[in-house]
Scaffold this active site. Structure first.
Site, PDB file in Angstrom:
ATOM      1  N   ASN A  59       6.124  21.904  52.631  1.00 55.30           N
ATOM      2  CA  ASN A  59       7.210  22.180  51.951  1.00 55.30           C
ATOM      3  C   ASN A  59       7.990  23.140  52.500  1.00 55.30           C
ATOM      4  O   ASN A  59       8.832  22.921  53.463  1.00 55.30           O
ATOM      5  CB  ASN A  59       6.919  22.320  50.218  1.00 55.30           C
ATOM      6  CG  ASN A  59       5.976  23.300  50.145  1.00 55.30           C
ATOM      7  OD1 ASN A  59       4.656  23.009  50.346  1.00 55.30           O
ATOM      8  ND2 ASN A  59       6.092  24.733  49.571  1.00 55.30           N
ATOM      9  N   ASP A  60       8.211  24.414  51.939  1.00 51.49           N
ATOM     10  CA  ASP A  60       9.176  25.324  52.590  1.00 51.49           C
ATOM     11  C   ASP A  60       9.193  25.592  53.932  1.00 51.49           C
ATOM     12  O   ASP A  60       8.150  25.776  54.448  1.00 51.49           O
ATOM     13  CB  ASP A  60       8.937  26.653  51.635  1.00 51.49           C
ATOM     14  CG  ASP A  60       8.774  26.497  50.385  1.00 51.49           C
ATOM     15  OD1 ASP A  60       9.004  25.488  49.611  1.00 51.49           O
ATOM     16  OD2 ASP A  60       8.463  27.621  49.859  1.00 51.49           O
TER      17      ASP A  60
END
Ligand code: FRU
Length: 559
Positions: free
Chosen positions: A141-142
């Site tokens: 993700n991020d």
């Protein structure tokens, strides 16, 4: 947090009362397997939806790795890997903890190899994006710790190396000389122990060695991340981000929050940490200061922002004497204002501003870029790849600028110039008029990786549609709106024109309107060569002064 199984309130609790992993022991009769490590990697087959079990790798009597995995050797969807090079020559034990039913058999499916699984097919898998970053294996993700050092852009990222879904958070690591061609290295920051996951954060180069962490001739890379068991932690690297050591005074900030963003505030000669903090009915960003990256003092708080803050200063219309600070959070919305090193004062009004739409979340900008550009990368959250051994992607790196536009000063995001290196065959049309019901179709363009530059003169009413291999991008003049697969952004003509720059990759389309005034990142599912490519209209005729299509090359190495 969409697409993930942790609930935020639970996370908040986890920070305060995370159980000590030492208390959770493997039962004496838990299934285990001894493996004499003779190769660099363990290969672990995973079936999405199989029982999730906790595994430990025990080396010299100590737990070296401790993670959850849907291990299943019978019908695996993907094979993940674990780099165990440092244990070569040793016999390690792989053992289960907790729910271990059926584990003995699954453990037998673990194998060893000197290469990662299926190396010949790496980056060539049918559904693999060809110029958006994806991880070799597992979930990400991020973007984290975006920083330039010594000729390389570093992209660290939230990585689950052991599965296709969110979990086991590590910092993955990739480097690039140009933001386009990435080399994925191994995970740079691993959890210290089970339940103490390595959540998001940032990195800086400590040029003046304010931290004292420097070991050799080069300044250290210093990163801040949220340890879910401890709080905000500082780690440092003297080998270009390959490995990090813990600051022994961790955690440096303990609070109910996460995602520290480090910024050097030059006028005050001090560091700033902007970090998400939450209270009962409050979501905020707190600002701390430090002179050595180790000792932090809280200075101020601003309410109304969720996780993953970013903070930076930009000139307005290229004028270095006129600047604004930009404060943003994970949803991509931002405020403009002044920052005095301690507190942010909003000047852009009570409503936040927005330039990003669609599958775009938790964006961060690079620190220390030598040419002064502010370059941002987001997580393409929800761009998913069923059947592939990886899941989720990063969005294209964009250069951010502040420009005076309708309504005031606004953030513009355009793909970095380096993306042009991927351009191959060029196809061009000029002076087209599209009448309702007609369409201009291209038969000659065969690729599925495309960059499209469209200069359109929309009529007052009416609709313009680009069909990009089955994905429709539509401009509705009456509404002043650009849309793609339900993602909508306001866009007014500038000098009577709508200029679009569109990137078509496997799995997503990114649309930049009027030089980055708005940007849409859109999950499309499989895109395919062979599907149609055309422009058409409804309502009123419209002019297309120019339309250019580049077939793009893959950014991955051809082998
Ligand atoms: C944003 C986020 C962060 C957190 C990380 C965990 O997507 O929820 O707040 O640090 O993901 O993976």
């Amino acid at each position: 947090m969409r697409l993930r199984t942790i609930a935020l309130p639970l996370f908040a609790v986890a920070l305060i009362v995370s159980p000590s992993p030492a208390r959770v022991r493997a039962a004496d009769d838990a299934p285990r397997r001894e493996i004499a490590i003779a190769h660099r990697y363990l290969h672990l087959p995973v079936r999405n939806g199989a029982a999730k079990r906790r595994l430990q790798l025990v080396v010299d009597g100590k737990v070296a790795r401790d993670f959850e995995i849907e291990l299943d050797g019978e019908r695996p969807d993907l094979v993940v890997f674990d780099d165990v090079d440092e244990y070569r020559g040793k016999t390690i034990q792989v053992r289960g903890v907790g729910n271990v039913e059926g584990l003995s058999k699954a453990l037998e499916a673990i194998t060893q190899a000197d290469e990662i699984p299926d190396p010949a097919n790496l980056y060539r898998e049918a559904g693999r994006p060809q110029f958006h970053f994806t991880s070799r294996r597992g979930w990400h993700n991020d973007p984290n710790g975006l920083v330039w050092q010594d000729g390389k852009y570093h992209l660290f990222y939230q990585h689950n190396p052991y599965g296709w879904s969110w979990g086991n958070m590590h910092w993955g690591h990739a480097v690039s000389p140009d933001l386009v061609h990435w080399t994925e290295l191994g995970d740079a920051i691993r959890p210290r122990e089970y339940n103490d996951w390595v959540f998001s954060g940032s990195a800086v180069v400590d040029h003046a060695n304010t931290s004292g962490f420097q070991a050799g001739a080069n300044p250290p890379l210093v990163a801040a991340f949220t340890s879910t068991g401890r709080g905000e932690c500082i780690v440092f690297s003297n080998d270009g981000g390959k490995t990090f050591a813990e600051y022994e005074g961790n955690p440096v900030v303990k609070h109910n929050g996460r995602d520290p963003k480090l910024v050097w505030y030059a006028p005050g000669k001090h560091w700033v940490m902007a970090v998400y903090d939450e209270g009962k009915d409050r979501q905020s960003i707190d600002f701390y200061t430090s002179t050595d990256l180790k000792h932090w003092t809280k200075q101020s708080r601003i309410d109304g922002y969720f996780e993953c803050p970013d903070l930076f200063e930009l000139p307005v219309d290229g004028d270095a004497s006129k600047t604004r600070w930009v404060l943003s959070a994970a949803d991509g919305k931002y405020a403009l204002g002044d920052f005095d090193g301690k507190a942010f004062r909003v000047s852009s009004g009570p409503e936040k501003l927005q330039n990003r739409y669609g599958n775009y979340y938790a964006a961060q900008s690079f620190s220390d870029v030598p040419d002064g550009r502010r370059i941002q990368v987001g997580w393409g959250n929800g761009v998913t790849f069923p059947g592939m051994p990886f899941n989720q992607q990063m969005t294209l790196p964009t250069r951010l600028t502040l420009r005076t536009a309708d309504g005031g000063i606004r953030l513009f995001a355009e793909p970095v110039a380096e993306m042009e290196a991927l351009r191959g065959a060029k196809h061009e049309w000029t002076g087209l008029t599209i009448t309702p019901g007609s369409e201009e179709t291209s038969q000659e363009i065969t690729g599925d990786l495309l960059e499209i530059l469209a200069d359109l003169r929309p009529a007052k009413a009416g609709t313009i549609t680009l069909n990009l291999r089955g994905t429709l991008v539509t401009y509705e003049a009456a509404k002043g709106e650009i849309s793609c697969k339900g993602v909508r952004a306001p866009l007014s003509p500038k000098d009577g024109r709508i200029r679009l720059r569109i990137f078509v990759d496997r799995g997503s389309v990114e649309v930049f309107g009027n030089d980055g005034r708005v940007a849409l990142s859109v999950a499309t599912g499989a895109n395919g060569a062979g599907k149609p490519l055309w422009i058409s209209g409804a309502g009123e005729p419209f002019e297309v002064p120019s339309l250019t299509v580049y077939e793009l090359r893959s950014a991955w190495p051809s082998r």
